[in-house]
Scaffold this active site. Structure first.
Site, PDB file in Angstrom:
ATOM      1  N   ASP A  87      -3.807  16.976   7.084  1.00  0.00           N
ATOM      2  CA  ASP A  87      -2.533  16.265   6.919  1.00  0.00           C
ATOM      3  C   ASP A  87      -2.551  15.203   8.029  1.00  0.00           C
ATOM      4  O   ASP A  87      -3.648  14.839   8.515  1.00  0.00           O
ATOM      5  CB  ASP A  87      -1.342  17.228   7.059  1.00  0.00           C
ATOM      6  CG  ASP A  87      -0.027  16.614   6.570  1.00  0.00           C
ATOM      7  OD1 ASP A  87       0.203  16.569   5.358  1.00  0.00           O
ATOM      8  OD2 ASP A  87       0.775  16.144   7.413  1.00  0.00           O
ATOM      9  N   LYS A 107       2.045  25.723   5.461  1.00  0.00           N
ATOM     10  CA  LYS A 107       1.785  24.516   6.262  1.00  0.00           C
ATOM     11  C   LYS A 107       1.626  24.937   7.709  1.00  0.00           C
ATOM     12  O   LYS A 107       2.169  25.965   8.117  1.00  0.00           O
ATOM     13  CB  LYS A 107       2.959  23.539   6.152  1.00  0.00           C
ATOM     14  CG  LYS A 107       2.616  22.115   6.510  1.00  0.00           C
ATOM     15  CD  LYS A 107       2.089  21.361   5.300  1.00  0.00           C
ATOM     16  CE  LYS A 107       1.550  20.012   5.654  1.00  0.00           C
ATOM     17  NZ  LYS A 107       1.245  19.219   4.452  1.00  0.00           N
TER      18      LYS A 107
HETATM   19  P1  NDP Z   1      -3.183  10.102   8.497  1.00  0.00           P
HETATM   20  O1  NDP Z   1      -3.108  10.768   9.816  1.00  0.00           O
HETATM   21  O2  NDP Z   1      -4.504   9.795   7.912  1.00  0.00           O
HETATM   22  O3  NDP Z   1      -2.345   8.750   8.518  1.00  0.00           O
HETATM   23  C1  NDP Z   1      -0.996   8.741   8.845  1.00  0.00           C
HETATM   24  C2  NDP Z   1      -0.478   7.329   8.762  1.00  0.00           C
HETATM   25  O4  NDP Z   1       0.934   7.351   8.861  1.00  0.00           O
HETATM   26  C3  NDP Z   1      -0.986   6.470   9.913  1.00  0.00           C
HETATM   27  O5  NDP Z   1      -1.072   5.139   9.490  1.00  0.00           O
HETATM   28  C4  NDP Z   1       0.114   6.676  10.935  1.00  0.00           C
HETATM   29  O6  NDP Z   1       0.213   5.654  11.901  1.00  0.00           O
HETATM   30  C5  NDP Z   1       1.336   6.665  10.055  1.00  0.00           C
HETATM   31  N1  NDP Z   1       2.413   7.379  10.724  1.00  0.00           N
HETATM   32  C6  NDP Z   1       2.385   8.655  11.189  1.00  0.00           C
HETATM   33  N2  NDP Z   1       3.527   8.951  11.793  1.00  0.00           N
HETATM   34  C7  NDP Z   1       4.294   7.851  11.700  1.00  0.00           C
HETATM   35  C8  NDP Z   1       5.592   7.541  12.135  1.00  0.00           C
HETATM   36  N3  NDP Z   1       6.341   8.435  12.792  1.00  0.00           N
HETATM   37  N4  NDP Z   1       6.062   6.297  11.847  1.00  0.00           N
HETATM   38  C9  NDP Z   1       5.303   5.390  11.168  1.00  0.00           C
HETATM   39  N5  NDP Z   1       4.064   5.630  10.756  1.00  0.00           N
HETATM   40  C10 NDP Z   1       3.578   6.846  11.004  1.00  0.00           C
HETATM   41  O7  NDP Z   1      -2.328  11.038   7.511  1.00  0.00           O
HETATM   42  P2  NDP Z   1      -2.320  11.067   5.930  1.00  0.00           P
HETATM   43  O8  NDP Z   1      -2.589   9.735   5.357  1.00  0.00           O
HETATM   44  O9  NDP Z   1      -3.146  12.218   5.513  1.00  0.00           O
HETATM   45  O10 NDP Z   1      -0.808  11.488   5.647  1.00  0.00           O
HETATM   46  C11 NDP Z   1       0.218  10.539   5.373  1.00  0.00           C
HETATM   47  C12 NDP Z   1       1.359  11.209   4.635  1.00  0.00           C
HETATM   48  O11 NDP Z   1       0.863  11.773   3.414  1.00  0.00           O
HETATM   49  C13 NDP Z   1       2.019  12.376   5.367  1.00  0.00           C
HETATM   50  O12 NDP Z   1       3.388  12.411   5.019  1.00  0.00           O
HETATM   51  C14 NDP Z   1       1.327  13.607   4.771  1.00  0.00           C
HETATM   52  O13 NDP Z   1       2.123  14.760   4.889  1.00  0.00           O
HETATM   53  C15 NDP Z   1       1.193  13.158   3.331  1.00  0.00           C
HETATM   54  N6  NDP Z   1       0.192  13.843   2.513  1.00  0.00           N
HETATM   55  C16 NDP Z   1      -1.117  13.903   2.905  1.00  0.00           C
HETATM   56  C17 NDP Z   1      -2.043  14.528   2.096  1.00  0.00           C
HETATM   57  C18 NDP Z   1      -3.490  14.536   2.423  1.00  0.00           C
HETATM   58  O14 NDP Z   1      -4.262  15.035   1.598  1.00  0.00           O
HETATM   59  N7  NDP Z   1      -3.934  14.013   3.550  1.00  0.00           N
HETATM   60  C19 NDP Z   1      -1.637  15.183   0.848  1.00  0.00           C
HETATM   61  C20 NDP Z   1      -0.246  14.985   0.496  1.00  0.00           C
HETATM   62  C21 NDP Z   1       0.617  14.352   1.330  1.00  0.00           C
HETATM   63  P3  NDP Z   1      -0.286   5.918  13.404  1.00  0.00           P
HETATM   64  O15 NDP Z   1      -1.772   5.871  13.338  1.00  0.00           O
HETATM   65  O16 NDP Z   1       0.323   4.831  14.223  1.00  0.00           O
HETATM   66  O17 NDP Z   1       0.244   7.273  13.795  1.00  0.00           O
HETATM   67  O1  2IT Z   2       0.874  17.766   1.936  1.00  0.00           O
HETATM   68  C1  2IT Z   2      -0.165  18.113   1.330  1.00  0.00           C
HETATM   69  O2  2IT Z   2      -0.140  18.413   0.134  1.00  0.00           O
HETATM   70  C2  2IT Z   2      -1.419  18.141   2.079  1.00  0.00           C
HETATM   71  N1  2IT Z   2      -1.431  17.781   3.248  1.00  0.00           N
HETATM   72  C3  2IT Z   2      -2.682  18.626   1.425  1.00  0.00           C
HETATM   73  C4  2IT Z   2      -2.734  20.121   1.435  1.00  0.00           C
HETATM   74  C5  2IT Z   2      -4.004  20.737   0.933  1.00  0.00           C
HETATM   75  O3  2IT Z   2      -4.090  21.963   1.026  1.00  0.00           O
HETATM   76  O4  2IT Z   2      -4.912  20.037   0.467  1.00  0.00           O
END
Ligand code: NDP
Ligand code: 2IT
Length: 447
Positions: free
Chosen positions: A166, A126
Protein backbone atom coordinates in the site's frame (compact mmCIF):
# COMPACT_ATOMS: atom_id res chain seq x y z
CA UNK A 1 -34.70 5.19 8.81
CA UNK A 2 -32.72 8.33 9.70
CA UNK A 3 -33.22 7.50 13.39
CA UNK A 4 -32.05 3.92 12.88
CA UNK A 5 -28.87 5.07 11.15
CA UNK A 6 -28.26 7.69 13.83
CA UNK A 7 -28.71 5.17 16.66
CA UNK A 8 -26.26 2.82 14.98
CA UNK A 9 -23.71 5.56 14.39
CA UNK A 10 -24.08 6.82 17.97
CA UNK A 11 -23.01 3.38 19.16
CA UNK A 12 -20.09 3.29 16.70
CA UNK A 13 -19.02 6.78 17.83
CA UNK A 14 -19.21 5.83 21.52
CA UNK A 15 -16.82 2.97 20.93
CA UNK A 16 -14.56 4.67 18.38
CA UNK A 17 -14.99 8.38 19.11
CA UNK A 18 -11.33 9.20 18.59
CA UNK A 19 -11.17 7.55 15.13
CA UNK A 20 -12.53 10.05 12.55
CA UNK A 21 -11.49 8.19 9.37
CA UNK A 22 -12.99 4.95 10.61
CA UNK A 23 -16.25 6.68 11.54
CA UNK A 24 -16.36 8.34 8.10
CA UNK A 25 -16.02 4.98 6.33
CA UNK A 26 -18.64 3.31 8.54
CA UNK A 27 -21.10 6.22 8.14
CA UNK A 28 -21.09 5.83 4.35
CA UNK A 29 -21.77 2.11 4.59
CA UNK A 30 -24.43 2.54 7.30
CA UNK A 31 -26.38 5.07 5.20
CA UNK A 32 -26.70 2.64 2.30
CA UNK A 33 -26.74 -0.77 4.01
CA UNK A 34 -29.10 -0.12 6.97
CA UNK A 35 -32.04 0.70 4.63
CA UNK A 36 -31.25 -2.52 2.71
CA UNK A 37 -31.16 -4.58 5.91
CA UNK A 38 -34.51 -3.08 6.94
CA UNK A 39 -36.08 -4.34 3.69
CA UNK A 40 -34.58 -7.84 3.89
CA UNK A 41 -35.89 -9.97 6.73
CA UNK A 42 -33.02 -12.47 6.91
CA UNK A 43 -30.66 -9.72 8.08
CA UNK A 44 -33.04 -8.25 10.67
CA UNK A 45 -32.37 -8.53 14.38
CA UNK A 46 -28.95 -10.12 13.91
CA UNK A 47 -26.79 -7.09 14.71
CA UNK A 48 -24.88 -8.05 11.61
CA UNK A 49 -23.46 -4.60 10.80
CA UNK A 50 -22.46 -4.06 14.43
CA UNK A 51 -20.50 -7.29 14.24
CA UNK A 52 -18.88 -6.14 10.98
CA UNK A 53 -17.57 -2.86 12.44
CA UNK A 54 -15.73 -4.60 15.28
CA UNK A 55 -12.37 -6.01 14.13
CA UNK A 56 -12.03 -9.73 14.78
CA UNK A 57 -8.55 -8.93 16.07
CA UNK A 58 -6.40 -5.79 16.37
CA UNK A 59 -2.69 -6.38 16.85
CA UNK A 60 -0.31 -3.59 17.82
CA UNK A 61 3.37 -4.08 18.48
CA UNK A 62 6.72 -2.38 19.03
CA UNK A 63 9.19 -2.26 16.14
CA UNK A 64 12.68 -1.30 17.28
CA UNK A 65 15.43 -0.91 14.67
CA UNK A 66 18.88 0.62 14.25
CA UNK A 67 19.67 3.34 11.66
CA UNK A 68 22.89 3.73 9.65
CA UNK A 69 24.44 5.89 12.40
CA UNK A 70 23.77 3.25 15.05
CA UNK A 71 20.89 5.17 16.64
CA UNK A 72 17.90 3.16 17.86
CA UNK A 73 14.36 4.03 16.72
CA UNK A 74 11.00 2.78 17.88
CA UNK A 75 7.94 2.62 15.63
CA UNK A 76 4.50 1.16 16.13
CA UNK A 77 3.40 -1.78 13.98
CA UNK A 78 -0.19 -2.93 13.42
CA UNK A 79 -2.26 -5.61 11.81
CA UNK A 80 -6.04 -5.30 11.85
CA UNK A 81 -7.79 -8.60 11.12
CA UNK A 82 -11.23 -7.25 10.35
CA UNK A 83 -13.35 -10.06 8.91
CA UNK A 84 -12.60 -13.64 7.84
CA UNK A 85 -16.14 -14.79 6.98
CA UNK A 86 -15.39 -15.46 3.30
CA UNK A 87 -11.66 -16.22 3.34
CA UNK A 88 -8.30 -15.53 4.98
CA UNK A 89 -7.66 -11.90 5.93
CA UNK A 90 -6.22 -10.05 2.94
CA UNK A 91 -5.07 -6.48 2.54
CA UNK A 92 -2.09 -4.19 2.30
CA UNK A 93 0.52 -2.79 4.65
CA UNK A 94 1.00 0.99 4.76
CA UNK A 95 4.21 2.64 5.95
CA UNK A 96 3.56 6.36 6.44
CA UNK A 97 4.02 8.73 9.40
CA UNK A 98 0.24 9.36 9.55
CA UNK A 99 -0.58 5.69 10.15
CA UNK A 100 -2.65 5.05 13.28
CA UNK A 101 -5.46 2.72 14.38
CA UNK A 102 -8.18 4.94 12.87
CA UNK A 103 -6.61 5.00 9.40
CA UNK A 104 -5.94 1.27 9.41
CA UNK A 105 -9.42 0.42 10.72
CA UNK A 106 -11.02 2.49 7.96
CA UNK A 107 -8.83 0.75 5.39
CA UNK A 108 -9.51 -2.71 6.85
CA UNK A 109 -13.26 -2.04 6.91
CA UNK A 110 -13.24 -0.89 3.27
CA UNK A 111 -11.16 -3.93 2.39
CA UNK A 112 -13.84 -6.33 3.66
CA UNK A 113 -16.39 -4.94 1.16
CA UNK A 114 -13.83 -4.56 -1.63
CA UNK A 115 -12.58 -8.13 -1.32
CA UNK A 116 -16.14 -9.41 -1.27
CA UNK A 117 -16.81 -7.53 -4.52
CA UNK A 118 -13.86 -9.19 -6.31
CA UNK A 119 -15.78 -12.51 -6.37
CA UNK A 120 -12.67 -14.19 -4.85
CA UNK A 121 -12.57 -15.88 -1.41
CA UNK A 122 -10.73 -13.23 0.62
CA UNK A 123 -11.56 -11.73 4.00
CA UNK A 124 -10.42 -8.22 4.93
CA UNK A 125 -7.44 -6.89 6.84
CA UNK A 126 -4.92 -4.07 6.81
CA UNK A 127 -1.74 -3.21 8.62
CA UNK A 128 1.34 -1.07 8.63
CA UNK A 129 3.40 1.31 10.67
CA UNK A 130 4.06 4.99 11.33
CA UNK A 131 7.56 4.37 9.92
CA UNK A 132 8.45 6.83 7.14
CA UNK A 133 10.52 5.20 4.37
CA UNK A 134 11.19 8.65 2.81
CA UNK A 135 14.83 9.67 3.15
CA UNK A 136 15.88 6.29 4.57
CA UNK A 137 18.64 4.23 2.99
CA UNK A 138 17.85 0.81 1.50
CA UNK A 139 19.67 -0.79 4.44
CA UNK A 140 17.56 1.13 6.95
CA UNK A 141 14.37 0.11 5.16
CA UNK A 142 15.61 -3.50 5.17
CA UNK A 143 16.33 -3.42 8.91
CA UNK A 144 12.94 -1.91 9.63
CA UNK A 145 11.11 -4.48 7.45
CA UNK A 146 12.99 -7.34 9.08
CA UNK A 147 12.17 -6.04 12.58
CA UNK A 148 8.51 -5.58 11.57
CA UNK A 149 8.25 -9.16 10.27
CA UNK A 150 9.97 -10.54 13.36
CA UNK A 151 6.68 -9.86 15.16
CA UNK A 152 4.14 -9.95 12.32
CA UNK A 153 5.14 -13.45 11.19
CA UNK A 154 3.36 -15.12 14.11
CA UNK A 155 0.01 -13.57 13.14
CA UNK A 156 -0.04 -14.31 9.39
CA UNK A 157 0.16 -17.28 7.02
CA UNK A 158 -1.02 -18.31 3.54
CA UNK A 159 -4.33 -19.63 4.94
CA UNK A 160 -4.62 -17.10 7.78
CA UNK A 161 -3.70 -13.61 6.64
CA UNK A 162 -1.89 -12.52 3.48
CA UNK A 163 -0.54 -8.93 3.50
CA UNK A 164 0.55 -6.92 0.43
CA UNK A 165 1.67 -3.38 -0.42
CA UNK A 166 0.00 0.00 0.00
CA UNK A 167 1.39 3.54 0.47
CA UNK A 168 5.11 3.30 1.21
CA UNK A 169 5.22 -0.46 0.68
CA UNK A 170 6.23 -1.60 -2.80
CA UNK A 171 8.38 -4.29 -4.37
CA UNK A 172 11.44 -3.41 -2.26
CA UNK A 173 9.63 -3.66 1.07
CA UNK A 174 7.71 -6.83 0.10
CA UNK A 175 11.08 -8.44 -0.73
CA UNK A 176 12.57 -7.65 2.69
CA UNK A 177 9.38 -8.74 4.49
CA UNK A 178 9.17 -12.00 2.54
CA UNK A 179 12.84 -12.78 3.15
CA UNK A 180 12.46 -12.53 6.92
CA UNK A 181 9.21 -14.55 6.97
CA UNK A 182 10.89 -17.32 4.97
CA UNK A 183 13.89 -17.35 7.29
CA UNK A 184 11.88 -17.49 10.52
CA UNK A 185 9.34 -20.06 9.34
CA UNK A 186 11.65 -22.02 7.03
CA UNK A 187 8.81 -22.03 4.55
CA UNK A 188 8.60 -20.75 0.96
CA UNK A 189 4.95 -19.90 0.64
CA UNK A 190 2.48 -17.34 -0.70
CA UNK A 191 2.24 -15.41 2.56
CA UNK A 192 2.59 -12.01 0.88
CA UNK A 193 1.46 -10.79 -2.53
CA UNK A 194 3.18 -8.31 -4.78
CA UNK A 195 6.25 -10.54 -4.77
CA UNK A 196 8.97 -10.30 -7.44
CA UNK A 197 8.47 -12.30 -10.62
CA UNK A 198 11.25 -14.80 -9.95
CA UNK A 199 10.06 -15.67 -6.45
CA UNK A 200 6.32 -16.25 -6.73
CA UNK A 201 4.96 -12.92 -7.91
CA UNK A 202 2.25 -12.59 -10.55
CA UNK A 203 2.52 -10.78 -13.84
CA UNK A 204 0.27 -7.69 -13.93
CA UNK A 205 0.13 -7.33 -10.10
CA UNK A 206 2.23 -4.11 -10.22
CA UNK A 207 -0.10 -2.68 -12.89
CA UNK A 208 -3.34 -4.11 -11.52
CA UNK A 209 -4.74 -1.34 -9.31
CA UNK A 210 -4.19 1.43 -11.85
CA UNK A 211 -5.27 -0.69 -14.82
CA UNK A 212 -8.32 -1.94 -12.94
CA UNK A 213 -9.37 1.61 -12.05
CA UNK A 214 -9.28 2.58 -15.71
CA UNK A 215 -11.11 -0.61 -16.77
CA UNK A 216 -13.81 0.24 -14.25
CA UNK A 217 -14.03 3.86 -15.42
CA UNK A 218 -14.25 2.61 -19.01
CA UNK A 219 -17.21 0.36 -18.08
CA UNK A 220 -18.92 3.34 -16.44
CA UNK A 221 -18.29 5.58 -19.45
CA UNK A 222 -19.69 2.89 -21.76
CA UNK A 223 -23.02 2.98 -19.92
CA UNK A 224 -23.32 6.53 -21.31
CA UNK A 225 -21.94 5.67 -24.75
CA UNK A 226 -18.53 7.26 -24.02
CA UNK A 227 -14.93 6.05 -23.71
CA UNK A 228 -11.41 7.30 -22.91
CA UNK A 229 -10.40 8.14 -26.48
CA UNK A 230 -9.45 11.79 -26.81
CA UNK A 231 -10.49 12.60 -23.24
CA UNK A 232 -8.57 14.89 -20.87
CA UNK A 233 -7.66 13.04 -17.68
CA UNK A 234 -6.53 14.54 -14.36
CA UNK A 235 -4.70 12.17 -12.00
CA UNK A 236 -3.46 12.78 -8.45
CA UNK A 237 -0.54 10.89 -6.91
CA UNK A 238 2.53 9.64 -8.74
CA UNK A 239 3.02 6.30 -6.99
CA UNK A 240 2.11 2.78 -8.02
CA UNK A 241 -1.60 3.36 -8.63
CA UNK A 242 -1.25 6.74 -10.38
CA UNK A 243 1.53 5.51 -12.70
CA UNK A 244 -0.40 2.54 -14.05
CA UNK A 245 -3.72 4.40 -14.21
CA UNK A 246 -1.89 6.90 -16.41
CA UNK A 247 -0.37 4.12 -18.54
CA UNK A 248 -3.69 2.39 -19.21
CA UNK A 249 -5.52 5.68 -19.88
CA UNK A 250 -2.76 6.53 -22.40
CA UNK A 251 -3.19 3.13 -24.07
CA UNK A 252 -6.88 3.90 -24.46
CA UNK A 253 -6.11 7.18 -26.23
CA UNK A 254 -6.59 9.70 -23.42
CA UNK A 255 -4.48 12.78 -22.68
CA UNK A 256 -2.99 12.85 -19.16
CA UNK A 257 -2.70 16.38 -17.82
CA UNK A 258 -1.56 16.06 -14.21
CA UNK A 259 0.23 14.00 -11.56
CA UNK A 260 0.99 14.99 -7.97
CA UNK A 261 2.63 14.12 -4.68
CA UNK A 262 2.26 15.43 -1.15
CA UNK A 263 4.10 18.64 -2.09
CA UNK A 264 1.99 19.73 -5.06
CA UNK A 265 0.98 18.87 -8.62
CA UNK A 266 2.38 19.23 -12.13
CA UNK A 267 0.20 20.30 -15.07
CA UNK A 268 1.59 19.42 -18.49
CA UNK A 269 -0.52 21.21 -21.12
CA UNK A 270 1.00 19.03 -23.89
CA UNK A 271 0.03 15.88 -22.01
CA UNK A 272 2.16 13.25 -20.28
CA UNK A 273 3.04 10.79 -23.05
CA UNK A 274 4.68 7.34 -22.82
CA UNK A 275 8.20 8.74 -22.77
CA UNK A 276 7.41 11.28 -20.05
CA UNK A 277 5.64 8.59 -18.04
CA UNK A 278 8.75 6.39 -18.26
CA UNK A 279 10.70 9.35 -16.83
CA UNK A 280 8.19 9.61 -13.94
CA UNK A 281 8.44 5.88 -13.21
CA UNK A 282 12.24 6.05 -13.07
CA UNK A 283 12.12 9.26 -10.99
CA UNK A 284 9.69 7.86 -8.42
CA UNK A 285 10.57 4.16 -8.32
CA UNK A 286 14.36 4.18 -8.75
CA UNK A 287 15.57 7.67 -7.85
CA UNK A 288 12.83 8.18 -5.23
CA UNK A 289 12.56 11.81 -6.37
CA UNK A 290 9.79 14.43 -6.18
CA UNK A 291 7.19 15.18 -8.86
CA UNK A 292 8.31 18.86 -8.93
CA UNK A 293 11.41 17.67 -10.81
CA UNK A 294 9.15 16.87 -13.79
CA UNK A 295 8.55 20.59 -14.33
CA UNK A 296 12.32 21.23 -14.29
CA UNK A 297 12.74 18.70 -17.08
CA UNK A 298 9.72 19.49 -19.29
CA UNK A 299 9.00 23.13 -20.18
CA UNK A 300 5.39 22.32 -21.11
CA UNK A 301 4.72 21.63 -17.42
CA UNK A 302 4.21 23.87 -14.39
CA UNK A 303 4.53 22.79 -10.76
CA UNK A 304 1.86 24.11 -8.39
CA UNK A 305 3.30 23.88 -4.90
CA UNK A 306 0.99 22.82 -2.08
CA UNK A 307 -2.02 22.50 -4.40
CA UNK A 308 -4.19 19.64 -5.67
CA UNK A 309 -5.06 19.22 -9.37
CA UNK A 310 -8.87 19.35 -9.16
CA UNK A 311 -9.28 22.84 -10.66
CA UNK A 312 -7.73 21.71 -13.96
CA UNK A 313 -10.47 21.32 -16.59
CA UNK A 314 -10.93 17.65 -17.52
CA UNK A 315 -13.37 14.97 -18.68
CA UNK A 316 -12.22 12.28 -16.26
CA UNK A 317 -10.64 12.54 -12.79
CA UNK A 318 -8.75 9.70 -11.13
CA UNK A 319 -7.76 10.45 -7.49
CA UNK A 320 -4.89 8.01 -6.84
CA UNK A 321 -2.99 9.48 -3.84
CA UNK A 322 -4.62 9.24 -0.41
CA UNK A 323 -7.75 9.60 1.74
CA UNK A 324 -9.70 12.87 1.86
CA UNK A 325 -7.60 14.51 -0.85
CA UNK A 326 -10.67 15.79 -2.77
CA UNK A 327 -13.20 17.90 -0.85
CA UNK A 328 -16.59 19.46 -1.58
CA UNK A 329 -15.12 22.58 -3.19
CA UNK A 330 -12.86 20.46 -5.40
CA UNK A 331 -15.84 18.36 -6.47
CA UNK A 332 -17.84 21.50 -7.30
CA UNK A 333 -14.96 22.71 -9.48
CA UNK A 334 -14.74 19.37 -11.31
CA UNK A 335 -18.48 19.23 -12.01
CA UNK A 336 -18.57 22.90 -13.08
CA UNK A 337 -15.67 22.33 -15.47
CA UNK A 338 -17.50 19.52 -17.24
CA UNK A 339 -15.94 16.43 -15.67
CA UNK A 340 -18.20 13.45 -16.45
CA UNK A 341 -16.50 10.61 -14.58
CA UNK A 342 -14.58 10.24 -11.31
CA UNK A 343 -13.12 6.82 -10.45
CA UNK A 344 -11.18 6.44 -7.20
CA UNK A 345 -7.83 4.67 -7.46
CA UNK A 346 -7.01 5.57 -3.86
CA UNK A 347 -9.00 4.49 -0.80
CA UNK A 348 -11.62 7.07 0.27
CA UNK A 349 -9.95 10.04 -1.51
CA UNK A 350 -13.28 11.89 -1.80
CA UNK A 351 -14.79 13.43 1.32
CA UNK A 352 -18.53 12.83 2.00
CA UNK A 353 -19.18 16.42 0.82
CA UNK A 354 -17.40 15.68 -2.47
CA UNK A 355 -19.43 12.51 -3.05
CA UNK A 356 -22.59 14.51 -2.38
CA UNK A 357 -21.58 17.00 -5.10
CA UNK A 358 -20.89 14.22 -7.62
CA UNK A 359 -24.28 12.65 -6.95
CA UNK A 360 -26.06 16.03 -7.12
CA UNK A 361 -24.30 16.71 -10.42
CA UNK A 362 -25.41 13.23 -11.64
CA UNK A 363 -21.94 12.46 -12.93
CA UNK A 364 -20.42 8.96 -12.93
CA UNK A 365 -18.71 8.35 -9.59
CA UNK A 366 -16.99 5.11 -8.49
CA UNK A 367 -15.91 4.60 -4.87
CA UNK A 368 -12.46 3.06 -4.35
CA UNK A 369 -13.81 -0.17 -2.91
CA UNK A 370 -15.21 -0.89 -6.39
CA UNK A 371 -12.84 0.86 -8.78
CA UNK A 372 -9.51 0.08 -7.08
CA UNK A 373 -10.37 -3.55 -6.32
CA UNK A 374 -8.25 -4.74 -9.26
CA UNK A 375 -5.13 -4.63 -7.07
CA UNK A 376 -6.37 -7.00 -4.41
CA UNK A 377 -8.17 -9.09 -7.03
CA UNK A 378 -4.85 -9.70 -8.78
CA UNK A 379 -3.31 -10.44 -5.38
CA UNK A 380 -6.00 -13.13 -5.16
CA UNK A 381 -4.84 -14.41 -8.56
CA UNK A 382 -1.26 -14.43 -7.25
CA UNK A 383 -2.43 -16.57 -4.30
CA UNK A 384 -4.15 -18.99 -6.69
CA UNK A 385 -1.00 -19.31 -8.82
CA UNK A 386 1.12 -19.88 -5.68
CA UNK A 387 -1.22 -22.63 -4.49
CA UNK A 388 -1.24 -24.29 -7.90
CA UNK A 389 2.54 -23.75 -8.27
CA UNK A 390 2.07 -22.36 -11.75
CA UNK A 391 2.40 -18.98 -13.42
CA UNK A 392 -0.17 -17.58 -15.80
CA UNK A 393 0.77 -15.43 -18.81
CA UNK A 394 0.37 -11.67 -18.87
CA UNK A 395 -2.60 -11.99 -21.19
CA UNK A 396 -4.32 -14.53 -18.97
CA UNK A 397 -3.96 -12.44 -15.78
CA UNK A 398 -4.98 -9.25 -17.58
CA UNK A 399 -8.08 -10.95 -19.01
CA UNK A 400 -9.07 -12.25 -15.57
CA UNK A 401 -8.56 -8.75 -14.15
CA UNK A 402 -10.77 -7.24 -16.87
CA UNK A 403 -13.46 -9.85 -16.26
CA UNK A 404 -13.40 -9.20 -12.50
CA UNK A 405 -13.69 -5.42 -12.98
CA UNK A 406 -16.65 -5.98 -15.27
CA UNK A 407 -18.26 -8.28 -12.70
CA UNK A 408 -17.80 -5.64 -10.02
CA UNK A 409 -19.32 -3.05 -12.32
CA UNK A 410 -22.33 -5.30 -12.95
CA UNK A 411 -22.79 -5.88 -9.19
CA UNK A 412 -22.74 -2.12 -8.53
CA UNK A 413 -25.34 -1.53 -11.23
CA UNK A 414 -27.51 -4.39 -9.91
CA UNK A 415 -27.74 -2.91 -6.40
CA UNK A 416 -27.11 0.76 -7.16
CA UNK A 417 -29.50 1.79 -9.94
CA UNK A 418 -31.94 4.49 -8.77
CA UNK A 419 -35.52 4.79 -10.06
CA UNK A 420 -34.50 7.56 -12.46
CA UNK A 421 -31.87 5.29 -14.06
CA UNK A 422 -28.86 7.01 -12.41
CA UNK A 423 -26.44 4.51 -10.94
CA UNK A 424 -25.34 5.23 -7.37
CA UNK A 425 -22.14 3.16 -7.38
CA UNK A 426 -21.57 3.91 -3.68
CA UNK A 427 -24.85 2.27 -2.75
CA UNK A 428 -24.29 -0.55 -5.25
CA UNK A 429 -20.78 -1.37 -4.00
CA UNK A 430 -21.74 -1.24 -0.34
CA UNK A 431 -24.79 -3.47 -0.68
CA UNK A 432 -23.19 -5.97 -3.06
CA UNK A 433 -20.13 -6.21 -0.80
CA UNK A 434 -22.29 -6.54 2.29
CA UNK A 435 -24.60 -9.30 1.04
CA UNK A 436 -21.86 -11.88 0.42
CA UNK A 437 -20.12 -11.32 3.76
CA UNK A 438 -23.39 -11.11 5.72
CA UNK A 439 -24.68 -14.36 4.20
CA UNK A 440 -21.46 -16.14 5.18
CA UNK A 441 -21.64 -14.72 8.72
CA UNK A 442 -25.26 -15.86 9.08
CA UNK A 443 -24.34 -19.36 7.90
CA UNK A 444 -21.47 -19.57 10.39
CA UNK A 445 -23.51 -18.47 13.42
CA UNK A 446 -22.68 -16.04 16.20
CA UNK A 447 -18.88 -16.14 16.54
P1 NDP B 1 2.57 4.85 -3.27
O1 NDP B 1 3.30 4.91 -1.99
O2 NDP B 1 3.17 4.14 -4.42
O3 NDP B 1 2.21 6.32 -3.76
C1 NDP B 1 1.47 7.19 -2.97
C2 NDP B 1 1.28 8.49 -3.70
O4 NDP B 1 0.34 9.28 -3.00
C3 NDP B 1 2.57 9.30 -3.76
O5 NDP B 1 2.57 10.08 -4.92
C4 NDP B 1 2.44 10.14 -2.51
O6 NDP B 1 3.20 11.33 -2.52
C5 NDP B 1 0.98 10.47 -2.52
N1 NDP B 1 0.54 10.78 -1.17
C6 NDP B 1 0.66 9.99 -0.07
N2 NDP B 1 0.20 10.63 1.00
C7 NDP B 1 -0.22 11.83 0.57
C8 NDP B 1 -0.80 12.93 1.22
N3 NDP B 1 -1.04 12.92 2.53
N4 NDP B 1 -1.13 14.00 0.44
C9 NDP B 1 -0.89 14.00 -0.90
N5 NDP B 1 -0.33 12.99 -1.55
C10 NDP B 1 -0.01 11.92 -0.83
O7 NDP B 1 1.13 4.24 -2.91
P2 NDP B 1 0.05 3.61 -3.87
O8 NDP B 1 0.08 4.23 -5.21
O9 NDP B 1 0.16 2.14 -3.76
O10 NDP B 1 -1.29 4.01 -3.11
C11 NDP B 1 -2.05 5.16 -3.44
C12 NDP B 1 -3.48 5.00 -2.97
O11 NDP B 1 -4.05 3.84 -3.59
C13 NDP B 1 -3.65 4.77 -1.47
O12 NDP B 1 -4.88 5.35 -1.06
C14 NDP B 1 -3.77 3.25 -1.35
O13 NDP B 1 -4.45 2.86 -0.18
C15 NDP B 1 -4.58 2.95 -2.60
N6 NDP B 1 -4.53 1.58 -3.11
C16 NDP B 1 -3.34 0.98 -3.40
C17 NDP B 1 -3.33 -0.30 -3.92
C18 NDP B 1 -2.08 -0.97 -4.34
O14 NDP B 1 -2.17 -2.08 -4.88
N7 NDP B 1 -0.91 -0.38 -4.17
C19 NDP B 1 -4.58 -1.06 -4.09
C20 NDP B 1 -5.78 -0.29 -3.83
C21 NDP B 1 -5.72 0.97 -3.33
P3 NDP B 1 4.53 11.44 -1.63
O15 NDP B 1 5.56 10.65 -2.36
O16 NDP B 1 4.84 12.90 -1.55
O17 NDP B 1 4.19 10.87 -0.28
O1 2IT C 1 -6.07 -1.20 -0.64
C1 2IT C 1 -5.80 -2.26 -1.25
O2 2IT C 1 -6.68 -2.93 -1.80
C2 2IT C 1 -4.40 -2.67 -1.32
N1 2IT C 1 -3.53 -1.95 -0.83
C3 2IT C 1 -4.02 -3.97 -1.97
C4 2IT C 1 -4.23 -5.11 -1.03
C5 2IT C 1 -3.76 -6.45 -1.50
O3 2IT C 1 -3.84 -7.37 -0.69
O4 2IT C 1 -3.31 -6.60 -2.65
Amino acid sequence: MEAKIKAFMDEVKTRNGHEPEFIQAVQEVAETVIPYIAKHKIYNGKNILLRMVEPERLISFRVAWVDDDGDIHVNRGYRIQMNSAIGPYKGGLRFHPTVNASILKFLAFEQVFKNSLTTLPMGGGKGGSDFDPKGKSDDEVMRFCHAFMLELNRHIGPNTDVPAGDIGVGAREIGFLFGMYKKIRNEFTGVLTGKGRSWGGSLIRPEATGYGTVYFAQSMMQTNGMDFKGKDVVISGSGNVAQYAAEKALHLGAKILTLSDSQGYIHDTDGIDEEKLAYVMDLKNNKRGRISEYADKYSSATFYKGETPWTVKCDIALPCATQNELDGEDAKALVKNGCVCVAEGANMPSTPEAIHEFHEGKILFAPGKASNAGGVATSGLEMSQNSLRISWSREEVDQRLKDIMEDIHDSCVKYGKDDDGYCNYVKGANIAGFVKVADAMLAQGVI
